[in-house]
Design a protein around this motif. Structure first.
Motif, PDB file in Angstrom:
ATOM      1  N   ALA A  85       2.140 -10.764   8.220  1.00 41.31           N
ATOM      2  CA  ALA A  85       1.632 -11.167   6.917  1.00 41.31           C
ATOM      3  C   ALA A  85       2.424 -11.643   5.938  1.00 41.31           C
ATOM      4  O   ALA A  85       1.899 -12.474   5.189  1.00 41.31           O
ATOM      5  CB  ALA A  85       0.962  -9.667   6.619  1.00 41.31           C
TER       6      ALA A  85
ATOM      7  N   ARG B  34      -5.282 -10.868   2.542  1.00 38.01           N
ATOM      8  CA  ARG B  34      -5.870 -12.089   2.940  1.00 38.01           C
ATOM      9  C   ARG B  34      -7.098 -12.322   1.882  1.00 38.01           C
ATOM     10  O   ARG B  34      -7.297 -13.440   1.562  1.00 38.01           O
ATOM     11  CB  ARG B  34      -6.354 -11.896   4.135  1.00 38.01           C
ATOM     12  CG  ARG B  34      -5.386 -11.931   5.347  1.00 38.01           C
ATOM     13  CD  ARG B  34      -5.551 -12.637   6.672  1.00 38.01           C
ATOM     14  NE  ARG B  34      -4.208 -12.606   7.503  1.00 38.01           N
ATOM     15  CZ  ARG B  34      -3.991 -11.610   8.380  1.00 38.01           C
ATOM     16  NH1 ARG B  34      -4.837 -11.061   8.710  1.00 38.01           N
ATOM     17  NH2 ARG B  34      -2.869 -11.919   9.035  1.00 38.01           N
ATOM     18  N   GLU B  35      -7.862 -11.223   1.470  1.00 38.29           N
ATOM     19  CA  GLU B  35      -8.723 -11.431   0.750  1.00 38.29           C
ATOM     20  C   GLU B  35      -8.361 -12.150  -0.611  1.00 38.29           C
ATOM     21  O   GLU B  35      -9.048 -12.861  -1.351  1.00 38.29           O
ATOM     22  CB  GLU B  35      -9.758 -10.183   0.446  1.00 38.29           C
ATOM     23  CG  GLU B  35     -10.362  -9.439   1.522  1.00 38.29           C
ATOM     24  CD  GLU B  35     -10.892  -7.904   1.224  1.00 38.29           C
ATOM     25  OE1 GLU B  35     -11.207  -7.844   0.102  1.00 38.29           O
ATOM     26  OE2 GLU B  35     -11.082  -7.296   2.154  1.00 38.29           O
TER      27      GLU B  35
ATOM     28  N   HIS C 160       0.786  -1.274   0.088  1.00 36.87           N
ATOM     29  CA  HIS C 160       0.031  -0.012  -0.074  1.00 36.87           C
ATOM     30  C   HIS C 160       0.956   1.334  -0.033  1.00 36.87           C
ATOM     31  O   HIS C 160       0.278   2.189  -0.318  1.00 36.87           O
ATOM     32  CB  HIS C 160      -1.021  -0.001   1.135  1.00 36.87           C
ATOM     33  CG  HIS C 160      -0.276  -0.198   2.367  1.00 36.87           C
ATOM     34  ND1 HIS C 160      -0.100   0.689   3.218  1.00 36.87           N
ATOM     35  CD2 HIS C 160      -0.012  -1.376   3.272  1.00 36.87           C
ATOM     36  CE1 HIS C 160       0.502   0.487   4.410  1.00 36.87           C
ATOM     37  NE2 HIS C 160       0.360  -0.949   4.241  1.00 36.87           N
TER      38      HIS C 160
ATOM     39  N   THR D 187      -3.206  -3.970   1.622  1.00 33.04           N
ATOM     40  CA  THR D 187      -3.000  -4.067   2.959  1.00 33.04           C
ATOM     41  C   THR D 187      -3.031  -5.426   3.531  1.00 33.04           C
ATOM     42  O   THR D 187      -3.474  -6.097   2.772  1.00 33.04           O
ATOM     43  CB  THR D 187      -4.267  -3.321   3.659  1.00 33.04           C
ATOM     44  OG1 THR D 187      -5.452  -3.765   3.269  1.00 33.04           O
ATOM     45  CG2 THR D 187      -4.248  -1.660   3.109  1.00 33.04           C
ATOM     46  N   VAL D 188      -2.877  -5.538   4.729  1.00 37.27           N
ATOM     47  CA  VAL D 188      -2.743  -6.981   5.263  1.00 37.27           C
ATOM     48  C   VAL D 188      -4.244  -7.509   4.885  1.00 37.27           C
ATOM     49  O   VAL D 188      -4.148  -8.612   4.727  1.00 37.27           O
ATOM     50  CB  VAL D 188      -2.551  -6.898   6.789  1.00 37.27           C
ATOM     51  CG1 VAL D 188      -2.566  -8.311   7.398  1.00 37.27           C
ATOM     52  CG2 VAL D 188      -1.132  -6.333   7.002  1.00 37.27           C
ATOM     53  N   GLU D 189      -5.122  -6.724   5.281  1.00 39.05           N
ATOM     54  CA  GLU D 189      -6.512  -7.181   5.031  1.00 39.05           C
ATOM     55  C   GLU D 189      -6.852  -7.662   3.717  1.00 39.05           C
ATOM     56  O   GLU D 189      -7.349  -8.907   3.239  1.00 39.05           O
ATOM     57  CB  GLU D 189      -7.337  -6.125   5.327  1.00 39.05           C
ATOM     58  CG  GLU D 189      -8.643  -6.546   6.093  1.00 39.05           C
ATOM     59  CD  GLU D 189      -9.356  -5.346   6.879  1.00 39.05           C
ATOM     60  OE1 GLU D 189     -10.032  -4.715   6.172  1.00 39.05           O
ATOM     61  OE2 GLU D 189      -9.019  -5.226   8.372  1.00 39.05           O
ATOM     62  N   ARG D 190      -6.494  -6.774   2.822  1.00 37.93           N
ATOM     63  CA  ARG D 190      -6.785  -7.088   1.274  1.00 37.93           C
ATOM     64  C   ARG D 190      -5.800  -8.248   0.743  1.00 37.93           C
ATOM     65  O   ARG D 190      -6.267  -8.884  -0.091  1.00 37.93           O
ATOM     66  CB  ARG D 190      -6.685  -5.882   0.466  1.00 37.93           C
ATOM     67  CG  ARG D 190      -7.830  -4.795   0.488  1.00 37.93           C
ATOM     68  CD  ARG D 190      -7.780  -3.769  -0.181  1.00 37.93           C
ATOM     69  NE  ARG D 190      -8.020  -4.310  -1.677  1.00 37.93           N
ATOM     70  CZ  ARG D 190      -7.372  -4.155  -2.728  1.00 37.93           C
ATOM     71  NH1 ARG D 190      -6.064  -3.300  -2.768  1.00 37.93           N
ATOM     72  NH2 ARG D 190      -7.569  -4.293  -3.775  1.00 37.93           N
TER      73      ARG D 190
END
Ligand SMILES: [Zn+2]
Ligand SMILES: [Zn+2]
Length: 573
Positions: free
Chosen positions: A428, A389-390, A375, A384-387
């Protein structure tokens, strides 16, 4: 009209709009269109005729109408209008490293400078430093930039020259009586840039070949037309020389015109030692009788050598190695099993994970590592860490859909920040199959600082590959001032692989760096950095660069099976 010409016009329009301080999105629309047209992989004219212009990413109604106007009339009103508003020399200033549109506009509007020569003079006279936002240091940078620009003009990037030569050779092969057709010179040796293009054809009757050559659509002007040699200039300003040779001496001529000069001088000395004489025209014995060589192999055999691959012919020790029977068994394109660096719509790529995986498979690859940007890099939608994982969930879905015929691996192109730390937490990164790290900003830091930053990334146990290590952009930007020897030693010690980025603008590591890295035991990865489905097509340029650096398949980790790559990556953590 050719793709490169249309792309060139749109890129010019973007430059002019940028100098005028126009809306960012409008500028980007032209830039994106230019890039997508340049890398389309099929003639824009054909797309236009099929009425499919709007299927090209970034081409909507407005741009499609402009392409239509260009195709029909060969002109574009909007472009002519823009060109009339900004002097051509001001637009040219954007070619200077470190001169952007704002600066070019400043020099023009405040000092009335409209050519690079005038800019150089103003810099030497110390007139630029008085401008707002400028100082003695930035003035010095402008001068250095102009010098860098001078050094590189006159040479054409391999990525432009190669497809052009292939298109011309394909046309020449259609002429009845042509038995051989090949590029020669630095193009055949796959140097990263080439001067004039040399093409060779073997045929008994040269005239029909020359006639076909003079009439090719790429030809803007015939410079010289003789019985055995014709020279033309293309629309892009590139000189192309065609020689037509007798089939019986094809090998002698191909060897001679492939060069390099240094390699040939060395070969000639070797020939003399053996009582032979080697020239442009013939290989002869002492008594004057000729050894006809229809193939290059025969030339080398006569000199007591195995065939030396063209990429090695630089007199960098290849003749000595050949004499000892120690030429490297060079890597070939077919050795590549995977690609470990490409982008998707999850960051700044143009196609989805599934589309990219299918495209990689269509190129004959067995696996590929998706590496979207993290990012902190200013590009659209870094991960990001979240995206991240997605994205992992979608990767697994794509793998299910591809039913075992191809394996998509989870990775990232993580930013190395200015202090050498990475843009994502270790936890991550630990979840990924492989991690690619890259420096995109602060490339102009001092040698010590930028080297330390790169060393920190290499020593991070989560980092498996360093992307485009020097960050150079051929013809646009010099690489970072890195201590390469220190980089190679660290990479050898930690087992971190260094990338040969295959994009013809990068080819980074470059040939001589590849060779030194291998000598020190560094592993390499040849990656496309594809941002769209056509992007995997650059891999041959990466392989050529590896070959110029004496690389074998064993030196390159993506010649390994996916299993071996994963075992290697796990073992490194
Ligand atoms: Zn990158
Ligand atoms: Zn990338």
């Amino acid at each position: 009209m050719k793709n490169q010409e249309v792309a060139g016009i749109f890129a010019q329009m973007a430059d002019i709009l940028a100098i005028q301080g126009e809306n960012y999105h409008r500028i980007m629309a032209y830039r994106r269109a230019a890039e997508n047209i340049a890398t389309l992989g099929r003639p824009i004219e054909e797309v236009w005729q099929a009425g499919e212009l709007e299927t090209i990413p970034g081409i909507g109604k407005t741009l499609a109408a402009k392409i239509d106007e260009l195709m029909r009339t060969g002109r574009l009103g909007a472009y002519e209008k823009l060109k009339a508003q900004v002097p051509a020399g001001v637009v040219e200033m954007l070619q200077i490293p470190d001169v952007g549109p704002k600066r070019a506009a400043l020099f023009w509007k405040e000092l009335g400078i409209t050519t690079i020569e005038a800019l150089e003079q103003a810099a030497r006279e110390g007139r630029l430093r008085t401008l707002p936002g400028m100082g003695a240091k930035s003035e010095e940078k402008v001068l250095a930039g102009i010098e860098a620009l001078r050094r590189r003009t006159g040479r054409t990037p391999l990525g432009v020259a190669w497809p052009l030569a292939q298109a011309m050779l394909d046309a020449l092969r259609q002429v009845p009586g042509v038995v051989q057709a090949a590029p020669a010179g630095s193009l055949r040796r796959m140097r990263e840039t080439v001067g004039d293009l040399d093409l060779l054809v073997a045929a008994k009757d040269p005239e029909p070949v020359m006639a076909c050559f003079r009439a090719l659509p790429q030809v803007a002007k015939v410079l010289l037309s003789g019985p055995t040699k014709t020279s033309i200039r293309t629309h892009e300003g590139l000189q192309v020389d065609l020689r037509v040779l007798e089939p019986a001496r094809w090998g002698t001529a191909l060897q001679y015109f492939t060069g390099s000069q240094a390699h040939n001088i060395h070969l000639r000395a070797l020939a003399l030692d053996r009582g032979l004489s080697l020239s442009e025209y013939a290989l002869k014995r002492e008594d004057g009788s000729e050894i006809l060589c229809a193939t290059e192999e025969e030339v080398y055999t006569a000199l007591g050598l195995p065939l030396i691959p063209p990429e090695l012919r630089e007199d960098r020790g290849e003749i000595e190695a050949a004499l000892k029977g120690r030429l490297p068994d060079l890597i070939e394109l077919k050795d590549l099993k995977g690609d470990l660096h490409f982008h998707t719509t999850w960051s700044d790529g143009h196609h989805s994970l599934l589309e990219m995986a299918q495209a990689a498979r269509a190129c004959g690859l067995k696996y590929a590592l998706v590496t979207d940007h993290s990012h902190s890099l200013g590009v659209a939608r870094g991960l990001t860490v979240e995206r991240l994982r997605e994205q992992r969930a979608e990767i697994e879905e794509v793998n299910r859909k591809m039913g075992g015929t191809f394996r998509l691996l989870a990775g990232i192109e993580v930013e190395v920040r200015a202090d050498g730390t990475l843009d994502l937490p270790d936890e991550a990164l630990a979840e990924l199959d492989l991690v690619v790290a890259a420096v995109h900003s602060g490339l102009r830091q001092g040698r010590e600082q930028v080297t330390a930053r790169m060393l920190a990334a290499i020593r991070n146990p989560h980092v498996d590959i360093i992307a485009h290590p020097t960050g150079r952009l051929l013809g646009e930007r010099e690489g970072a001032d890195l201590d390469m020897e220190a980089i190679f030693r660290a990479a050898a010690e930690t087992g971190t692989a260094l990338e040969i980025n295959a994009h013809p603008k990068r080819l980074d590591l470059r040939d001589v760096h590849v060779r030194r890295a291998i000598e020190l035991g560094v592993k390499l990865a040849i990656n496309s950095d594809a941002h769209g489905v056509n992007g995997f097509g650059v891999l041959p340029f990466g392989v050529a660069t590896a070959r110029r650096g004496w690389a074998t398949a064993e030196d390159v980790i993506n010649t390994w099976s996916v299993k071996k790559v994963l075992v290697w990556a796990t073992g490194r953590r």
